[in-house]
Write an enzyme that holds these catalytic residues in place. Sequence first.
Site, PDB file in Angstrom:
ATOM      1  N   ASP A   5       0.909  -1.160   0.174  1.00 34.98           N
ATOM      2  CA  ASP A   5      -0.114   0.185  -0.014  1.00 34.98           C
ATOM      3  C   ASP A   5       0.882   1.136   0.026  1.00 34.98           C
ATOM      4  OD1 ASP A   5      -0.037   0.686   3.308  1.00 34.98           O
ATOM      5  OD2 ASP A   5      -0.070  -1.578   2.944  1.00 34.98           O
ATOM      6  N   GLU A  91      -6.906   4.514  12.482  1.00 35.25           N
ATOM      7  CA  GLU A  91      -5.928   4.166  13.334  1.00 35.25           C
ATOM      8  C   GLU A  91      -5.910   4.743  14.618  1.00 35.25           C
ATOM      9  OE1 GLU A  91      -2.152   3.934  11.007  1.00 35.25           O
ATOM     10  OE2 GLU A  91      -3.339   4.343   9.014  1.00 35.25           O
TER      11      GLU A  91
END
Length: 305
Positions: A5, A91
């Site tokens: 990613d 996150e």
Amino acid sequence: MKGIDISSYQPNVDFEKVKNSGIEIVYIKATEGITYTNPLLKSQYAGAKAAGLKIGFYHYLRANDPILEAKFFLSVIKGLSSDCKHAIDVEVSLGQTITKTSSNIMQFANYLISTNNEVCIYTGDYFYANNLNSSVKNIPLWVAHYGVAKPDAANYIGFQYSESGKIDGINGSVDLDEFSSSIFVSSIPPITPVIIINIVVKAFQHAVNLVGLKDKNGDKLVEDGIKGTHTNEVIAKIFFTNGSHNELARWIQQRLIALGFSCGKTGADSYFGVNTLVAVKKFQTIRALKPDGIVGPLTINQLLK
């Protein structure tokens, strides 16, 4: 399948070399919040596409109105094709409660689902276990945990096992991932006879479960995206109109918006107010239903199409 990613931290990627190194999937950061767009998005997409890599996009979720963030994300990737589920990157809690963080994810996910997009969550093992509640645990998971053979999470479709990987064609470090085929859109294996899994129906099933509607047996619906007998039994019970306020009202608004009927500036806010009433009546007129503003079984069936 091996994947990476990337974001603006990986400029000048040679995607041919990346593919030749064994990478099959590349997730590209598209957006963050309601204003940030990865400045390399289009060039990274074009390069990955030309190299024949499978492509996914992710959005870094902030603490804004999640519907606005979802709309922003979709507007930025409009016209770009994705092979993989759209990833919701969450996150940190940003000062929010577990309930609020989870609600934001669910609203973002439901909006994407209502517009016929498949989603997954990207987050770390610890955050997933300790900072999100059960309301989002049915969303497919792409989980990060470094220095271990496998993550703590029992079920996942993606595993990010390093943030300091080295791949030919990329200068510097890059995240390394292992994905199952479930990361791809429409990845549900065929069943004989073929049963069509509809993500709009699945979002509806989730919404009615949240508000406590049950089938004739007194059971919640299985959130399988199949419009079968039990789902139809619940549809037969629905009666919504001006003044209603819950997650099913939000689903109704999301479907109206996705089908081109504005619910006002507040969008899918879960309040069935005047603007939503007007949208429902317009929708009913277009679909040759009685324009009474009441969302009953006939209107629900049209919204599910």
